[in-house]
Design a protein around this motif. Structure first.
Motif, PDB file in Angstrom:
ATOM      1  N   ARG A 172      -5.223  -2.228  13.413  1.00 42.56           N
ATOM      2  CA  ARG A 172      -4.690  -0.871  13.518  1.00 42.56           C
ATOM      3  C   ARG A 172      -3.796  -0.547  12.317  1.00 42.56           C
ATOM      4  O   ARG A 172      -3.816   0.575  11.800  1.00 42.56           O
ATOM      5  CB  ARG A 172      -3.908  -0.724  14.817  1.00 42.56           C
ATOM      6  N   PHE A 173      -3.003  -1.504  11.905  1.00 40.57           N
ATOM      7  CA  PHE A 173      -2.108  -1.305  10.762  1.00 40.57           C
ATOM      8  C   PHE A 173      -2.908  -1.001   9.495  1.00 40.57           C
ATOM      9  O   PHE A 173      -2.604  -0.065   8.757  1.00 40.57           O
ATOM     10  CB  PHE A 173      -1.255  -2.564  10.566  1.00 40.57           C
ATOM     11  N   LYS A 174      -3.962  -1.769   9.246  1.00 39.18           N
ATOM     12  CA  LYS A 174      -4.766  -1.582   8.044  1.00 39.18           C
ATOM     13  C   LYS A 174      -5.593  -0.298   8.099  1.00 39.18           C
ATOM     14  O   LYS A 174      -5.960   0.251   7.055  1.00 39.18           O
ATOM     15  CB  LYS A 174      -5.693  -2.782   7.831  1.00 39.18           C
ATOM     16  N   GLY A 181      -0.900  -1.274   0.942  1.00 42.40           N
ATOM     17  CA  GLY A 181       0.037  -1.967   0.070  1.00 42.40           C
ATOM     18  C   GLY A 181       1.286  -2.459   0.760  1.00 42.40           C
ATOM     19  O   GLY A 181       2.094  -3.161   0.145  1.00 42.40           O
ATOM     20  N   LYS A 182       1.470  -2.115   2.048  1.00 47.01           N
ATOM     21  CA  LYS A 182       2.657  -2.533   2.782  1.00 47.01           C
ATOM     22  C   LYS A 182       2.421  -3.861   3.501  1.00 47.01           C
ATOM     23  O   LYS A 182       1.287  -4.273   3.709  1.00 47.01           O
ATOM     24  CB  LYS A 182       3.061  -1.461   3.797  1.00 47.01           C
ATOM     25  N   ILE A 183       3.523  -4.505   3.893  1.00 42.42           N
ATOM     26  CA  ILE A 183       3.467  -5.755   4.644  1.00 42.42           C
ATOM     27  C   ILE A 183       3.547  -5.441   6.135  1.00 42.42           C
ATOM     28  O   ILE A 183       4.431  -4.698   6.578  1.00 42.42           O
ATOM     29  CB  ILE A 183       4.620  -6.687   4.243  1.00 42.42           C
ATOM     30  N   TRP A 189       3.778  -9.621  14.691  1.00 48.96           N
ATOM     31  CA  TRP A 189       3.994  -9.983  13.288  1.00 48.96           C
ATOM     32  C   TRP A 189       5.466  -9.922  12.911  1.00 48.96           C
ATOM     33  O   TRP A 189       5.831 -10.329  11.800  1.00 48.96           O
ATOM     34  CB  TRP A 189       3.159  -9.081  12.387  1.00 48.96           C
ATOM     35  N   SER A 190       6.317  -9.428  13.803  1.00 51.19           N
ATOM     36  CA  SER A 190       7.759  -9.482  13.571  1.00 51.19           C
ATOM     37  C   SER A 190       8.357 -10.777  14.104  1.00 51.19           C
ATOM     38  O   SER A 190       9.506 -11.110  13.794  1.00 51.19           O
ATOM     39  CB  SER A 190       8.453  -8.287  14.245  1.00 51.19           C
ATOM     40  N   ARG A 239      -0.656 -21.711   4.383  1.00 51.51           N
ATOM     41  CA  ARG A 239      -0.240 -22.028   3.011  1.00 51.51           C
ATOM     42  C   ARG A 239      -1.069 -21.263   1.986  1.00 51.51           C
ATOM     43  O   ARG A 239      -0.517 -20.666   1.055  1.00 51.51           O
ATOM     44  CB  ARG A 239      -0.378 -23.537   2.754  1.00 51.51           C
ATOM     45  N   LEU A 240      -2.383 -21.252   2.160  1.00 55.31           N
ATOM     46  CA  LEU A 240      -3.251 -20.591   1.185  1.00 55.31           C
ATOM     47  C   LEU A 240      -3.061 -19.077   1.221  1.00 55.31           C
ATOM     48  O   LEU A 240      -3.012 -18.429   0.165  1.00 55.31           O
ATOM     49  CB  LEU A 240      -4.703 -20.955   1.477  1.00 55.31           C
ATOM     50  N   LEU A 241      -2.934 -18.504   2.408  1.00 57.86           N
ATOM     51  CA  LEU A 241      -2.764 -17.062   2.510  1.00 57.86           C
ATOM     52  C   LEU A 241      -1.437 -16.620   1.904  1.00 57.86           C
ATOM     53  O   LEU A 241      -1.371 -15.614   1.184  1.00 57.86           O
ATOM     54  CB  LEU A 241      -2.850 -16.637   3.977  1.00 57.86           C
ATOM     55  N   GLU A 242      -0.377 -17.358   2.169  1.00 58.17           N
ATOM     56  CA  GLU A 242       0.926 -16.957   1.647  1.00 58.17           C
ATOM     57  C   GLU A 242       1.012 -17.136   0.134  1.00 58.17           C
ATOM     58  O   GLU A 242       1.780 -16.428  -0.533  1.00 58.17           O
ATOM     59  CB  GLU A 242       2.034 -17.720   2.357  1.00 58.17           C
ATOM     60  N   ARG A 243       0.249 -18.047  -0.389  1.00 58.01           N
ATOM     61  CA  ARG A 243       0.216 -18.193  -1.850  1.00 58.01           C
ATOM     62  C   ARG A 243      -0.319 -16.918  -2.491  1.00 58.01           C
ATOM     63  O   ARG A 243       0.186 -16.495  -3.544  1.00 58.01           O
ATOM     64  CB  ARG A 243      -0.660 -19.382  -2.239  1.00 58.01           C
ATOM     65  N   SER A 244      -1.323 -16.300  -1.858  1.00 60.26           N
ATOM     66  CA  SER A 244      -1.887 -15.068  -2.420  1.00 60.26           C
ATOM     67  C   SER A 244      -1.012 -13.855  -2.123  1.00 60.26           C
ATOM     68  O   SER A 244      -1.102 -12.835  -2.811  1.00 60.26           O
ATOM     69  CB  SER A 244      -3.293 -14.838  -1.867  1.00 60.26           C
ATOM     70  N   MET A 245      -0.151 -13.931  -1.104  1.00 61.06           N
ATOM     71  CA  MET A 245       0.690 -12.802  -0.727  1.00 61.06           C
ATOM     72  C   MET A 245       2.069 -12.837  -1.380  1.00 61.06           C
ATOM     73  O   MET A 245       2.818 -11.851  -1.300  1.00 61.06           O
ATOM     74  CB  MET A 245       0.868 -12.772   0.794  1.00 61.06           C
ATOM     75  N   ALA A 246       2.407 -13.943  -2.010  1.00 64.20           N
ATOM     76  CA  ALA A 246       3.772 -14.160  -2.495  1.00 64.20           C
ATOM     77  C   ALA A 246       4.247 -13.074  -3.460  1.00 64.20           C
ATOM     78  O   ALA A 246       5.442 -12.764  -3.513  1.00 64.20           O
ATOM     79  CB  ALA A 246       3.891 -15.529  -3.138  1.00 64.20           C
TER      80      ALA A 246
END
Length: 268
Positions: A172-174, A181-183, A189-190, A239-246
């Protein structure tokens, strides 16, 4: 460990491996035909459902408790098929996944599909077989489900809730152009940066508790949820996802106030 049909289970391991391999072979054929190897992500859940179904059938003549067998079959198939449908729906209309593009760029010239089969499909098939060891063993475990098994069902339900609701909230967010572009930091997710991965974690530890008919069987099959936990937290998941989101705007602030994996109230 007394009363457990070790010979029957050993034979069932081969049938389970065949089921996982069959799913990956069919998926590989589809991927080559449409030119997208990302379809293997949807096959992940289907593979577990297939292993559970085949293990249920071939264990029918064993001493396994019928109630436990049915519960394990239901829990695994509901989780696996929901995940497969979600991933397939999420990926509709998209091109190749950047992860696979990067991996397949290392393939020898003219051998892209062979390389993909070896490095993606066979590996995922092996992981499906390994992680599902509790499912396979639980089909042969004698004795009715006790309080530990029912606690496992409750843990599975918590996991499915976090995974399904988290996926729905993210979809729904996307879907809202204003959020581009938002997180995502709302709802589940909070509480955790990865409610879907936390949900998978709970699901597989829950299935393990349901399947463990004795300490001996539990000791041999605990590798399944341990491997899944590693993949979710330190492997191809968080780990892999957060590397791309950092580097995304707002992610550092989001990470500072939100737990990385296990849910908790946001920090001020």
């Amino acid at each position: 460990m007394n009363g457990f049909p070790w010979g029957d289970w050993a034979a069932g391991l081969g049938w389970a491996a065949g089921a996982a391999l069959a799913v990956m072979l069919v998926t590989f054929a589809i991927a080559v035909r449409i030119g997208l190897h990302r379809v293997v992500d949807a096959a992940w859940g289907v593979g577990f459902a297939a292993v559970a179904a085949v293990s249920y059938v071939v264990s029918g003549a064993s001493a396994g408790d019928d109630g436990r067998r049915l519960v394990i079959l239901a829990l695994t198939c509901v989780w696996g098929l929901r995940l497969a449908l979600h991933i397939a729906w999420r990926g509709r209309g998209h091109g190749e996944d950047p992860r696979y593009e990067k991996m397949l760029s290392k393939a020898p010239e003219g051998r892209r599909n062979r390389y993909a089969f070896r490095m993606v499909y066979l590996l995922q098939g092996a992981l499906v077989w390994l992680v599902s060891l509790p499912v396979q063993a639980g089909m042969y475990a004698p004795g009715a489900i006790g309080w530990v098994g029912w606690a496992g069902c409750a843990l599975w339900a918590v996991g499915l809730y976090f995974e399904a609701v988290g996926d729905r909230q993210m979809a729904r967010f996307k879907a809202d152009p204003a959020n581009k572009g938002k997180i995502m930091d709302r709802g589940l997710w909070s509480l955790t940066r990865h409610p879907n991965y936390f949900g998978d974690f709970c699901v597989w530890w829950g299935i393990f508790l349901v399947a463990a008919g004795s300490w001996g069987v539990a000791g041999l099959t605990v590798v399944g949820p341990l491997v899944m936990s590693y993949l979710l937290i330190w492997g191809s998941g968080k780990r892999l996802l957060e590397r791309s989101m950092a580097q995304r705007p707002g992610f550092r602030e989001y990470a500072a106030r939100t737990n990385g994996f296990f849910p908790w109230a946001p920090r001020k």
